[in-house]
Design an enzyme around this catalytic site. Structure first.
Site, short mmCIF file in Angstrom:
data_model
loop_
_atom_site.label_atom_id
_atom_site.label_comp_id
_atom_site.label_asym_id
_atom_site.label_seq_id
_atom_site.Cartn_x
_atom_site.Cartn_y
_atom_site.Cartn_z
CG ASP A 47 27.15 42.38 -3.86
OD1 ASP A 47 26.23 42.85 -4.32
OD2 ASP A 47 26.93 40.89 -4.43
CE1 TYR A 52 24.87 35.58 -3.95
CE2 TYR A 52 26.23 37.00 -3.10
CZ TYR A 52 25.40 36.65 -3.90
OH TYR A 52 24.96 37.26 -5.31
CE LYS A 77 23.43 40.91 -4.74
NZ LYS A 77 24.42 40.25 -4.12
CG HIS A 108 19.58 37.76 -4.93
ND1 HIS A 108 20.27 37.23 -4.06
CD2 HIS A 108 20.16 37.80 -5.97
CE1 HIS A 108 21.25 36.92 -4.43
NE2 HIS A 108 21.41 37.26 -5.78
P1 NAP Z 1 33.18 36.78 -11.13
O1 NAP Z 1 33.46 37.53 -10.24
O2 NAP Z 1 33.18 37.25 -12.34
O3 NAP Z 1 34.64 35.63 -11.34
C1 NAP Z 1 34.71 35.03 -10.31
C2 NAP Z 1 35.84 33.73 -10.41
O4 NAP Z 1 36.99 34.73 -11.09
C3 NAP Z 1 36.24 33.12 -9.30
O5 NAP Z 1 36.41 31.90 -9.69
C4 NAP Z 1 37.64 33.66 -9.05
O6 NAP Z 1 38.45 32.65 -8.64
C5 NAP Z 1 38.27 34.08 -10.36
N1 NAP Z 1 39.07 35.40 -10.34
C6 NAP Z 1 38.80 36.46 -9.46
N2 NAP Z 1 39.89 37.37 -9.84
C7 NAP Z 1 40.52 36.89 -10.93
C8 NAP Z 1 41.60 37.23 -11.75
N3 NAP Z 1 42.20 38.47 -11.32
N4 NAP Z 1 42.12 36.70 -12.49
C9 NAP Z 1 41.81 35.00 -12.75
N5 NAP Z 1 40.58 34.82 -12.16
C10 NAP Z 1 39.96 35.48 -11.19
O7 NAP Z 1 31.97 35.83 -10.88
P2 NAP Z 1 30.92 35.93 -9.65
O8 NAP Z 1 31.39 35.30 -8.26
O9 NAP Z 1 29.70 34.94 -10.20
O10 NAP Z 1 30.34 37.27 -9.69
C11 NAP Z 1 30.79 38.18 -8.49
C12 NAP Z 1 29.97 38.71 -7.71
O11 NAP Z 1 28.55 38.98 -8.26
C13 NAP Z 1 29.59 37.44 -6.77
O12 NAP Z 1 30.59 36.96 -5.80
C14 NAP Z 1 28.25 37.99 -6.13
O13 NAP Z 1 28.72 39.02 -5.28
C15 NAP Z 1 27.65 38.67 -7.16
N6 NAP Z 1 26.80 37.80 -7.70
C16 NAP Z 1 25.25 38.36 -8.03
C17 NAP Z 1 24.46 37.77 -8.55
C18 NAP Z 1 22.82 38.47 -8.91
O14 NAP Z 1 22.21 37.69 -8.91
N7 NAP Z 1 22.55 39.69 -8.30
C19 NAP Z 1 24.75 36.62 -9.20
C20 NAP Z 1 26.11 36.14 -8.99
C21 NAP Z 1 26.91 36.82 -8.68
P3 NAP Z 1 39.53 32.93 -7.00
O15 NAP Z 1 38.37 33.25 -5.95
O16 NAP Z 1 40.13 31.53 -7.07
O17 NAP Z 1 40.41 34.10 -7.27
#
Ligand code: NAP
Length: 318
Positions: A47, A52, A77, A108
């Protein structure tokens, strides 16, 4: 513990792997290395998004991994200021990713921004209807887009999308929304299921740097209820949260730049009905940080629209 990848069928007939790899807030070589590491661990759903600013790094990672294109499910997106400029925006995305097509291209957010990146009021043209019309045309041409979808759409905005489309309406294949045990999106999930729209969960671990409620950390990953389940299975809390989302039939797209955590996140477990129930009811906790629109909850505005315009009025404590 399983390394078989559960999948779902989209309304196009295509298959989407329920475990995906998120790329938001990683940059440059970090993103490239993380993309290579995730593909090595078996992630095939990736994704990303134009905003980004890492599509080129993701594209390099895909190339470096050596994986065949057909084995991947790549999502990107359309950003808010490109609603009247879909073809050019898509071509830029494809060029950066070094791909000929996307498996899914999402609007998006429903809001429109002007060309200077300023939020504009509800109703500003070109709106998401205009973008959907163009995306539908590209999808029907059958070359650059295997499916089209939306992100951050509520029942209200999904209904609006359908109501203004003609007989040739393309039902979105995917709606990607914030979703975790703190925001389970029960009503939206049921609605999307009824309409044949697959739901993808963003911030499935409770979010990373973008979470103001926790000063940039995730309270879910350190919550005692999640820790207890993780200890019972001898896995990390991240694996518990990912497995919960997959067991509910949503796809989940955790982001990590750490090879160790990427490897961990690739291992899904089966939660008991009792454990599912604990997580299903977690959002009712008093300490629920309720992450609506990344800390904009005081103003009840999200990227230029009111919560009412977003269809989020009823989202509190679902
Ligand atoms: P997330 O995946 O819920 O959390 C990411 C965080 O968790 C990072 O700080 C990562 O740090 C840490 N992490 C990952 N695996 C872990 C584990 N096993 N144990 C502990 N910590 C862990 O949050 P997100 O990045 O906001 O959301 C995920 C994805 O969703 C994004 O990357 C993006 O592709 C998408 N997104 C879409 C939208 C939208 O509007 N459509 C908005 C936000 C996000 P490290 O990297 O240091 O492991």
């Amino acid at each position: 513990m399983s390394k078989t990848w559960p999948t779902a069928k989209l309304n196009t007939g295509a298959t989407i792997p329920l475990l995906g790899f998120g790329t938001y807030a990683a940059v440059g070589k970090e993103t490239t290395d993380a993309t290579v590491a995730s593909i090595k661990e078996g992630f095939t759903h990736i994704d990303t998004a134009a905003i980004y600013k890492c599509e080129d790094a993701v594209g390099t990672g895909i190339k470096e991994s050596g994986i065949e294109r057909e084995k991947l499910f790549v999502v990107s997106k359309l950003w808010l200021d490109r609603k009247g400029d879909v073809r050019a925006a898509l071509d830029e995305t494809l060029e950066k990713l070094q791909l000929d097509y996307l498996d899914s291209y999402l609007i998006h957010w429903p809001q429109t921004w002007d060309s200077k990146g300023n939020p504009t009021p509800y109703g500003t043209q070109p709106d998401f209807h205009a973008a959907w019309k163009e995306m539908s045309a590209i999808f029907k041409e059958g070359k650059k887009l295997k499916s089209i979808g939306v992100s951050n759409f509520s029942i209200k905005t999904l209904e609006e999308l359908a109501s203004k489309a003609g007989d040739d309406y393309v039902v979105p294949a995917i709606n990607q929304v914030e979703l975790s045990p703190d925001l389970p999106q029960n009503e939206l999930l049921a609605y999307c299921r009824e309409k044949g729209i697959h739901v993808t969960a963003w911030s499935p671990l409770g979010g990373g740097t973008s979470n103001p409620a926790t000063n940039g950390g995730s309270v879910l990953l350190t919550h005692p209820k999640v820790i207890a389940i993780a200890e019972a299975h001898k896995v990390s809390t991240g694996q518990v949260l990912i497995s919960w989302g997959i067991q509910r039939g949503t796809s989940v797209i955790p982001k990590s730049s750490s090879p160790a955590r990427i490897a961990q996140n690739a291992k899904i477990i089966t939660l008991t009905p009792e454990e599912m129930q604990v997580l299903n009811s977690k959002h009712a906790d008093a300490e629920n940080p309720q992450r609506i629109a990344k800390g904009e909850s005081k103003t009840k505005m999200a990227l230029g629209w009111t919560y009412e315009e977003m269809g989020w009025e009823e989202r509190e404590r679902m």
